[in-house]
Design an enzyme around this catalytic site. Structure first.
Site, PDB file in Angstrom:
ATOM      1  N   ARG A  47     -11.855 -11.485  13.962  1.00 54.89           N
ATOM      2  CA  ARG A  47     -10.945 -10.455  13.673  1.00 54.89           C
ATOM      3  C   ARG A  47      -9.269 -10.324  14.675  1.00 54.89           C
ATOM      4  O   ARG A  47      -8.175 -10.344  14.098  1.00 54.89           O
ATOM      5  CB  ARG A  47     -10.900  -8.810  14.125  1.00 54.89           C
ATOM      6  CG  ARG A  47      -9.602  -7.673  14.490  1.00 54.89           C
ATOM      7  CD  ARG A  47     -10.151  -6.166  14.022  1.00 54.89           C
ATOM      8  NE  ARG A  47     -11.580  -5.999  14.487  1.00 54.89           N
ATOM      9  CZ  ARG A  47     -11.896  -5.646  16.065  1.00 54.89           C
ATOM     10  NH1 ARG A  47     -10.514  -5.785  16.991  1.00 54.89           N
ATOM     11  NH2 ARG A  47     -12.609  -5.711  16.478  1.00 54.89           N
ATOM     12  N   TYR A  99       9.723  -1.051  -3.721  1.00 59.36           N
ATOM     13  CA  TYR A  99       8.402  -1.363  -4.519  1.00 59.36           C
ATOM     14  C   TYR A  99       8.060   0.102  -4.462  1.00 59.36           C
ATOM     15  O   TYR A  99       7.447   0.775  -3.118  1.00 59.36           O
ATOM     16  CB  TYR A  99       7.920  -2.267  -3.209  1.00 59.36           C
ATOM     17  CG  TYR A  99       6.161  -2.439  -3.729  1.00 59.36           C
ATOM     18  CD1 TYR A  99       5.902  -3.220  -5.019  1.00 59.36           C
ATOM     19  CD2 TYR A  99       4.981  -2.146  -2.883  1.00 59.36           C
ATOM     20  CE1 TYR A  99       4.592  -3.029  -5.456  1.00 59.36           C
ATOM     21  CE2 TYR A  99       3.927  -2.376  -3.610  1.00 59.36           C
ATOM     22  CZ  TYR A  99       2.975  -2.896  -4.553  1.00 59.36           C
ATOM     23  OH  TYR A  99       2.075  -2.837  -5.389  1.00 59.36           O
ATOM     24  N   ASP A 171      11.682  -7.211   3.030  1.00 55.65           N
ATOM     25  CA  ASP A 171      10.835  -7.768   1.873  1.00 55.65           C
ATOM     26  C   ASP A 171      11.184  -9.040   1.055  1.00 55.65           C
ATOM     27  O   ASP A 171      11.784  -8.818   0.159  1.00 55.65           O
ATOM     28  CB  ASP A 171       9.886  -6.402   1.097  1.00 55.65           C
ATOM     29  CG  ASP A 171       8.980  -6.589  -0.011  1.00 55.65           C
ATOM     30  OD1 ASP A 171       8.649  -7.934   0.096  1.00 55.65           O
ATOM     31  OD2 ASP A 171       8.149  -5.375  -0.336  1.00 55.65           O
ATOM     32  N   LYS A 196       1.596 -12.275  -4.629  1.00 60.47           N
ATOM     33  CA  LYS A 196       2.501 -13.012  -5.612  1.00 60.47           C
ATOM     34  C   LYS A 196       2.645 -14.500  -5.689  1.00 60.47           C
ATOM     35  O   LYS A 196       1.920 -14.806  -5.878  1.00 60.47           O
ATOM     36  CB  LYS A 196       3.672 -12.034  -5.428  1.00 60.47           C
ATOM     37  CG  LYS A 196       3.648 -10.048  -5.286  1.00 60.47           C
ATOM     38  CD  LYS A 196       2.436  -9.712  -6.360  1.00 60.47           C
ATOM     39  CE  LYS A 196       2.024  -8.506  -5.734  1.00 60.47           C
ATOM     40  NZ  LYS A 196       2.606  -7.153  -5.594  1.00 60.47           N
TER      41      LYS A 196
HETATM   42  C1  LIG Z   1       2.856  -5.892  -4.158  1.00 63.48           C
HETATM   43  C2  LIG Z   1       4.090  -5.998  -4.275  1.00 63.48           C
HETATM   44  C3  LIG Z   1       4.007  -5.197  -2.368  1.00 63.48           C
HETATM   45  C4  LIG Z   1       2.294  -4.674  -2.200  1.00 63.48           C
HETATM   46  O1  LIG Z   1       1.840  -5.853  -1.525  1.00 63.48           O
HETATM   47  P1  LIG Z   1      -0.144  -6.092  -2.063  1.00 63.48           P
HETATM   48  O2  LIG Z   1      -0.228  -6.998  -1.834  1.00 63.48           O
HETATM   49  O3  LIG Z   1      -0.059  -5.856  -3.139  1.00 63.48           O
HETATM   50  O4  LIG Z   1      -0.574  -5.080  -0.784  1.00 63.48           O
HETATM   51  C5  LIG Z   1       4.896  -5.483  -1.658  1.00 63.48           C
HETATM   52  N1  LIG Z   1       5.813  -5.162  -1.668  1.00 63.48           N
HETATM   53  C6  LIG Z   1       7.077  -6.034  -3.601  1.00 63.48           C
HETATM   54  C7  LIG Z   1       7.945  -5.854  -3.486  1.00 63.48           C
HETATM   55  C8  LIG Z   1       5.488  -6.174  -3.894  1.00 63.48           C
HETATM   56  O5  LIG Z   1       5.629  -6.431  -5.131  1.00 63.48           O
END
Ligand SMILES: *Cc1c(COP(=O)(O)O)cnc(C)c1O
Length: 381
Positions: A47, A99, A171, A196
């Site tokens: 962890r 998001y 982000d 992604k």
């Molecule tokens: C998918 C996404 C998230 C969240 O990520 P997870 O891996 O699904 O928890 C946050 N911000 C954006 C822009 C995303 O596309």
């Protein structure tokens, strides 16, 4: 410093010292032997730290041009760790075109715990400035935003945030570090859903964050260990493998998306196309300044609203009807009914997300096949 593609393949990934393995091994272990009480070789318990995860953390830090990276079990776990930097009564200014899961975390988890939020149009600098208060500790931005692909001037908003002593969080999921590096534009924390483009193959859920400041690393690493939202070694390894091809994948996503956006812009059944790379896009100048490409995400409004849009997304064959984005395969979805359904309909519409809005994640297939798939689905809709 070596170039981006070289770092993607090599940063944090020297051949394994114990065995010479060229690829970082999946250290599938929870604990590590100590040579004497309190004397260990850098790892005690997975962890707190794990060599496979550490390789990913170094690689993503290098690609974002930052000093330190941390990896999490999901993008949301990374976001939650960032928000745990705050205390009750602290205020955050966030873009309104956010998001959906981030919006849900802010409104449904953190607001009841005493944090407060303002949501503003991030492309309107005066609106951002007006929203900042004496209690503002954080400014949270996505650029491009989701799903309308509006751009936020990261450098200008960073300056506004810093003038109030607030942290600037970006982000960077939609652009990836290949096209945009927010730390170089003044951001304090860059967060990704590694699910992604970083992973890139739709086979893993993960999150990362990158910082330059040692004090931020110290607190965030403390939170990563204390709260425990870490990825397992296999998941860290899958993201690391994805990073190796990030540059070539992003170039293909971008090339295909430009052609798909041009096709849609000319299509008689399409009312509007949202893509920063279109010559008609009003923010193209800002795009050129802070991004080196436009990425693979496109949104468009189908004429006639919800029903024809629903038929379009149900009729494509190559574009798979699914949430998520950033994988090698093309995906299509209806934000109002899928990714953004956790945002109340009134709020969604007020922010310009029409019921007939369709979002594409353009993959790396042959672009002629992608265009004929959309053409046929639109004709049938
Ligand atoms: C998918 C996404 C998230 C969240 O990520 P997870 O891996 O699904 O928890 C946050 N911000 C954006 C822009 C995303 O596309």
């Amino acid at each position: 410093m070596p170039g981006f593609s070289t770092r993607a393949v090599h940063a944090g990934q020297e051949p394994d010292r114990a065995s010479g393995a060229v690829v970082v091994p999946i250290y599938q272990t929870s604990t590590f032997a100590q040579d004497a009480v309190g004397k260990h070789r850098g790892y005690e318990y997975s962890r707190t730290g794990n060599p496979t995860r550490a390789a990913l953390e170094q690689c993503i830090a290098s690609l974002e041009g930052g000093a330190h990276g941390l990896a999490f079990a999901s993008g949301m776990a990374a976001e939650a760790a960032i928000m745990q930097l705050l205390k009750p009564n602290d205020h955050t200014v966030a873009v309104d075109d956010l998001y959906g899961g981030t919006y849900r975390l802010f409104r449904q988890v953190l607001e009841p715990m005493g944090l407060s939020f303002s949501f503003v149009d991030g492309s309107d600098l005066e609106a951002v400035e007006r929203a900042l208060t004496e209690r503002t500790r954080m400014v949270w931005v996505e650029s491009p935003t989701n799903p309308l692909l509006k751009l936020v001037d990261i450098e200008a908003v960073s300056k506004l945030a810093h003038a109030k002593g607030a942290l600037m969080v970006v982000d960077n999921t939609f652009m990836s570090p290949y096209f945009q590096r927010p730390l170089s534009l003044g951001a304090d924390i860059v967060v990704h859903s590694a699910t992604k483009y970083l992973g890139g193959h739709s086979d893993v859920i993960g999150g990362t964050l990158v910082v330059n400041r040692d004090d931020l690393l110290e607190r965030l690493a403390f939170l990563q260990n204390a709260v425990g939202g870490i990825p397992g070694p296999l998941d860290a390894w899958l993201v690391l493998r994805g990073l190796k091809t990030l540059a070539i994948r992003m170039r293909e996503h971008d090339r295909n998306a430009r052609l798909v956006a041009e096709f849609l812009a000319e299509h008689p059944k399409v009312a509007r196309v949202f893509y920063p790379g279109l010559p008609s896009n009003p923010q193209r100048e800002l795009a050129r300044r802070q991004m080196s490409g436009f990425g693979g995400m496109i949104s468009f409004e189908v004429k006639g609203g919800l029903e024809p849009a629903r038929r379009t997304v149900e009729r494509t064959q190559l574009f798979t009807l699914a949430e998520s984005l950033g994988g090698v395969e093309s995906l299509i979805e209806l934000p109002a009914a899928m990714t953004h359904s956790s945002i109340p309909a009134e709020t969604r519409r007020a922010h310009g997300v029409a019921d007939g809005l369709v979002r594409l994640s353009v993959g790396i297939e042959d672009v002629a096949d992608l265009i004929s798939d959309l053409d046929r689905a639109l004709a049938e809709a």
